[in-house]
Write an enzyme that holds these catalytic residues in place. Sequence first.
Site, PDB file in Angstrom:
ATOM      1  N   ASP A   1       0.821  -1.220   0.000  1.00 31.22           N
ATOM      2  CA  ASP A   1       0.000   0.000   0.000  1.00 31.22           C
ATOM      3  C   ASP A   1       0.854   1.268   0.000  1.00 31.22           C
ATOM      4  O   ASP A   1       0.316   2.378   0.006  1.00 31.22           O
ATOM      5  CB  ASP A   1      -0.984   0.016   1.165  1.00 31.22           C
ATOM      6  CG  ASP A   1      -0.339  -0.203   2.521  1.00 31.22           C
ATOM      7  OD1 ASP A   1       0.863  -0.510   2.569  1.00 31.22           O
ATOM      8  OD2 ASP A   1      -1.039  -0.077   3.549  1.00 31.22           O
TER       9      ASP A   1
ATOM     10  N   GLY B   1       2.049  -0.982  11.884  1.00 27.77           N
ATOM     11  CA  GLY B   1       1.209  -0.010  12.564  1.00 27.77           C
ATOM     12  C   GLY B   1       1.982   0.728  13.640  1.00 27.77           C
ATOM     13  O   GLY B   1       3.207   0.630  13.719  1.00 27.77           O
TER      14      GLY B   1
ATOM     15  N   HIS C   1       8.318  -5.099  12.776  1.00 29.08           N
ATOM     16  CA  HIS C   1       8.653  -3.677  12.829  1.00 29.08           C
ATOM     17  C   HIS C   1       9.064  -3.338  14.259  1.00 29.08           C
ATOM     18  O   HIS C   1       8.260  -3.448  15.191  1.00 29.08           O
ATOM     19  CB  HIS C   1       7.443  -2.824  12.457  1.00 29.08           C
ATOM     20  CG  HIS C   1       7.199  -2.669  10.991  1.00 29.08           C
ATOM     21  ND1 HIS C   1       6.634  -3.660  10.219  1.00 29.08           N
ATOM     22  CD2 HIS C   1       7.450  -1.626  10.151  1.00 29.08           C
ATOM     23  CE1 HIS C   1       6.533  -3.232   8.966  1.00 29.08           C
ATOM     24  NE2 HIS C   1       7.017  -2.004   8.893  1.00 29.08           N
TER      25      HIS C   1
ATOM     26  N   GLU D   1      11.958   1.586  15.197  1.00 33.61           N
ATOM     27  CA  GLU D   1      11.696   2.693  14.282  1.00 33.61           C
ATOM     28  C   GLU D   1      11.079   3.846  15.077  1.00 33.61           C
ATOM     29  O   GLU D   1      11.708   4.884  15.274  1.00 33.61           O
ATOM     30  CB  GLU D   1      10.765   2.263  13.155  1.00 33.61           C
ATOM     31  CG  GLU D   1      10.455   3.391  12.170  1.00 33.61           C
ATOM     32  CD  GLU D   1       9.336   3.034  11.195  1.00 33.61           C
ATOM     33  OE1 GLU D   1       9.271   3.702  10.150  1.00 33.61           O
ATOM     34  OE2 GLU D   1       8.537   2.118  11.486  1.00 33.61           O
TER      35      GLU D   1
END
Length: 366
Positions: A25, A182, A209, A212
């Site tokens: 996306d 997310g 993830h 970050e």
Amino acid sequence: MTHTLPGTDIAIESLPKISLHDHLDGGLRPQTIIDLAGEEGIELPETDADALGKWFADQSNSGSLVEYLKTFDVTTSVMQTAAGLTRIAREFVEDLHADGVICGEIRWAPEQHLNKGLSLDDAVRAVQAGIDEAVSAIEAAGDKIWIGQLISAMRQADNGLEIAQLALRHRDSGVAGFDIAGPEAGFPPSRLQDAFDLLASEFFPVTVHAGEADGVDSIKSALIDGRALRLGHGVRIVEDMNVHEDGDAITVELGTVATWVLDRGIALETSPSSNIQTGAIGPKRVLAEHPFDLLYRLGFSVTVNTDNRLMSDTTLSKELALLVDTFGYDADDLLAIQINAAHAAFVSRADKDDIIDTLIAGFEKI
């Protein structure tokens, strides 16, 4: 636009490359967004492809991950039908191939694409159809590309187990691994413990993830709770280091988490431009502040990625060119970074060997 190695006429686009962290996306063509929005009656901030591309880049330069993520409301709005997902996935692979990528993993969150009646399985099959179309066309033209889906669960949605089960159902039909995405801060991997336990019991590879928008504790949770084999971004691992500079001499003391990541060869999926945009690195938000070079020289398994090509107005070749210009890397450095990525890819041992052979042969040509 092509990017050349300094002092040569070698286009980085022509070199074989590995892409491990690239969101579906976040990689749409602006014209495709306009086309699909027109079909669905969706209003856009711009209706010219160049202007829309610029809008995405401008909106993404806030220095905040939360603000950066808002641009995805636009892209996901046109990704709610099987036909749309198939087209977007096909074009995604075509664009990777055009940039010299020989192995790519496409991560996305199927749960965000159910607004018009698709089931989770329908969505995964639609994306795989687009991947298969592109791969078949590339092979028919005499080239080869390895592509796998990474199924992401949204860490704030608390349905990780269902998404893990989805990934496992499609592990033999294109899904190569699992991810969580997310908002990182406040939503540690431990919230999805049941999902990670299931995946571990099924020997299914995981990337998370971490490091970050949050620090070392997030990375620690990814490693312990998530059993992560790779870290999505992971750049804040430097917060577990003490760096001492004495003139030209630099001494680095690693904490226990950084030592574990280094010693185990856990890959860091860095994305230089994105890391600057989201404020994951230093306050000046310039590439010279990025810890990539420090991590590379210390021997960490660093890889280079785009994260979201649309939002960062980038390609993998451009990201590598930025590092070359900033840190003075040459072709040997770029090959070493690609081999790191090949070793970390969620493919079979045999495919990994083939990918590394292809990398070496491609770089030897120069």
